[in-house]
Design a protein around this motif. Sequence first.
Motif, PDB file in Angstrom:
ATOM      1  N   ALA A 225       0.744  -1.260   0.107  1.00 58.46           N
ATOM      2  CA  ALA A 225       0.051   0.086  -0.007  1.00 58.46           C
ATOM      3  C   ALA A 225       0.840   1.507   0.101  1.00 58.46           C
ATOM      4  O   ALA A 225       0.576   2.210  -0.699  1.00 58.46           O
ATOM      5  N   MET A 226       1.983   1.275   0.581  1.00 62.12           N
ATOM      6  CA  MET A 226       2.963   2.325   0.779  1.00 62.12           C
ATOM      7  C   MET A 226       3.494   2.637  -0.528  1.00 62.12           C
ATOM      8  O   MET A 226       3.612   3.957  -1.162  1.00 62.12           O
ATOM      9  N   HIS A 227       3.935   1.580  -1.257  1.00 57.50           N
ATOM     10  CA  HIS A 227       4.434   1.679  -2.486  1.00 57.50           C
ATOM     11  C   HIS A 227       3.310   2.303  -3.653  1.00 57.50           C
ATOM     12  O   HIS A 227       3.842   3.274  -4.310  1.00 57.50           O
ATOM     13  N   LEU A 228       2.032   1.774  -3.532  1.00 60.79           N
ATOM     14  CA  LEU A 228       1.123   2.350  -4.333  1.00 60.79           C
ATOM     15  C   LEU A 228       0.777   3.819  -3.894  1.00 60.79           C
ATOM     16  O   LEU A 228       0.581   4.723  -5.014  1.00 60.79           O
ATOM     17  N   LEU A 229       0.838   4.111  -2.703  1.00 60.21           N
ATOM     18  CA  LEU A 229       0.553   5.481  -1.933  1.00 60.21           C
ATOM     19  C   LEU A 229       1.271   6.589  -2.676  1.00 60.21           C
ATOM     20  O   LEU A 229       1.186   7.462  -3.313  1.00 60.21           O
ATOM     21  N   THR A 230       2.701   5.940  -2.639  1.00 59.60           N
ATOM     22  CA  THR A 230       3.872   6.764  -2.909  1.00 59.60           C
ATOM     23  C   THR A 230       3.970   7.258  -4.537  1.00 59.60           C
ATOM     24  O   THR A 230       4.099   8.187  -5.004  1.00 59.60           O
ATOM     25  N   GLY A 231       3.450   6.036  -5.393  1.00 58.52           N
ATOM     26  CA  GLY A 231       3.389   6.357  -6.864  1.00 58.52           C
ATOM     27  C   GLY A 231       2.242   7.182  -7.187  1.00 58.52           C
ATOM     28  O   GLY A 231       2.253   7.908  -8.036  1.00 58.52           O
ATOM     29  N   ALA A 232       1.052   7.114  -6.348  1.00 57.49           N
ATOM     30  CA  ALA A 232       0.058   7.938  -6.583  1.00 57.49           C
ATOM     31  C   ALA A 232       0.418   9.365  -6.311  1.00 57.49           C
ATOM     32  O   ALA A 232      -0.104  10.265  -7.105  1.00 57.49           O
ATOM     33  N   TRP A 233       1.079   9.596  -5.229  1.00 61.49           N
ATOM     34  CA  TRP A 233       1.418  10.822  -4.788  1.00 61.49           C
ATOM     35  C   TRP A 233       2.469  11.830  -5.783  1.00 61.49           C
ATOM     36  O   TRP A 233       2.410  12.741  -6.419  1.00 61.49           O
ATOM     37  N   LYS A 234       3.286  10.777  -6.584  1.00 60.32           N
ATOM     38  CA  LYS A 234       4.117  11.205  -7.514  1.00 60.32           C
ATOM     39  C   LYS A 234       3.590  11.611  -8.638  1.00 60.32           C
ATOM     40  O   LYS A 234       3.753  12.508  -9.298  1.00 60.32           O
ATOM     41  N   MET A 235       2.270  11.028  -8.957  1.00 59.78           N
ATOM     42  CA  MET A 235       1.606  11.215 -10.207  1.00 59.78           C
ATOM     43  C   MET A 235       0.733  12.409 -10.207  1.00 59.78           C
ATOM     44  O   MET A 235       0.014  12.883 -10.925  1.00 59.78           O
ATOM     45  N   SER A 236       0.341  12.902  -8.763  1.00 57.33           N
ATOM     46  CA  SER A 236      -0.345  14.248  -8.568  1.00 57.33           C
ATOM     47  C   SER A 236       0.273  15.065  -9.226  1.00 57.33           C
ATOM     48  O   SER A 236       1.601  15.615  -8.818  1.00 57.33           O
ATOM     49  N   THR A 237      -0.336  16.066 -10.050  1.00 51.48           N
ATOM     50  CA  THR A 237       0.414  17.065 -11.035  1.00 51.48           C
ATOM     51  C   THR A 237       0.586  18.338 -10.207  1.00 51.48           C
ATOM     52  O   THR A 237      -0.326  18.587  -9.307  1.00 51.48           O
TER      53      THR A 237
END
Length: 268
Positions: A225-237
């Motif tokens: 979940a932390m990996h998915l969360l970090t990836g989603a945060w990086k994709m936040s424009t």
Amino acid sequence: MVVQLHDNAVNLNRAVCGESAAVSDESVEHWKEEVLSPILEGFESGDVYNVDETGLFYQLMPTKTVSVKGEAYHKGRMSKQRITVLLCSNADGSDKLDPTVIGKFHKPHCFKNSATLPCTYYRSKSAWITVDLFIKFLQASDARMGARNRKVVLFMDKCPAHPTNLGFLQNVKVHFFLAHCTSRLQPMVLGIIHSLKSKYQKAFVLKALVFIDRNEVLKLSILQAMHLLTGAWKMSTKETISNCFHKVGFNVMSSHDKDGDESSSGHA
């Protein structure tokens, strides 16, 4: 907002019916013009930050799906595995601090063979943010800004887990939003957190589909979940973040904007 007396924990599941309607337009506009504007003077957008926490049911599948008309559909048991996620970004989206995750377990079993974590992890008995944990975040942020020789301003709400005695900060100046008005004033609440959760859920569903193809069930660990969360945060424009700040009156210029104005006036 529910304050739990044990472990200094604070329930941040803060959806309050009618909060936006209860806030007068006059109070909001007064805060933007008479309180916010003077604070922002002398700061560029890159030096203006907002921090907030949100609960995340990290194993929860979407509540809506596509189905054939007339076909019966039964959803399974809803997962109640929850973590708290702390997010912080500046007004132009150029500096998104790594998420901080708070869970119930001191050392989750899934961390055993992981040399490093994708983001900061803290433990509290209830998996809610606590005063002590928030102070750790502030101390780390202050040291980070000091190492970069930066002076910044940080906006946050008056949650009981957010300390008011902040004399230990040297590089971060904290200001609080008007009480009971975060639904109208806080950038994180007005789109940034929602955007992150949407991206997280999309990534989670795509991962779950791989398991479905194998006739298996995905049971996401906190580390995954932390990996998915970090990836989603990086994709936040940057655009999404800056728009949310502008929406609530954070109309501060970036150094790039100022350079552009100066060069334009020079050619006049």
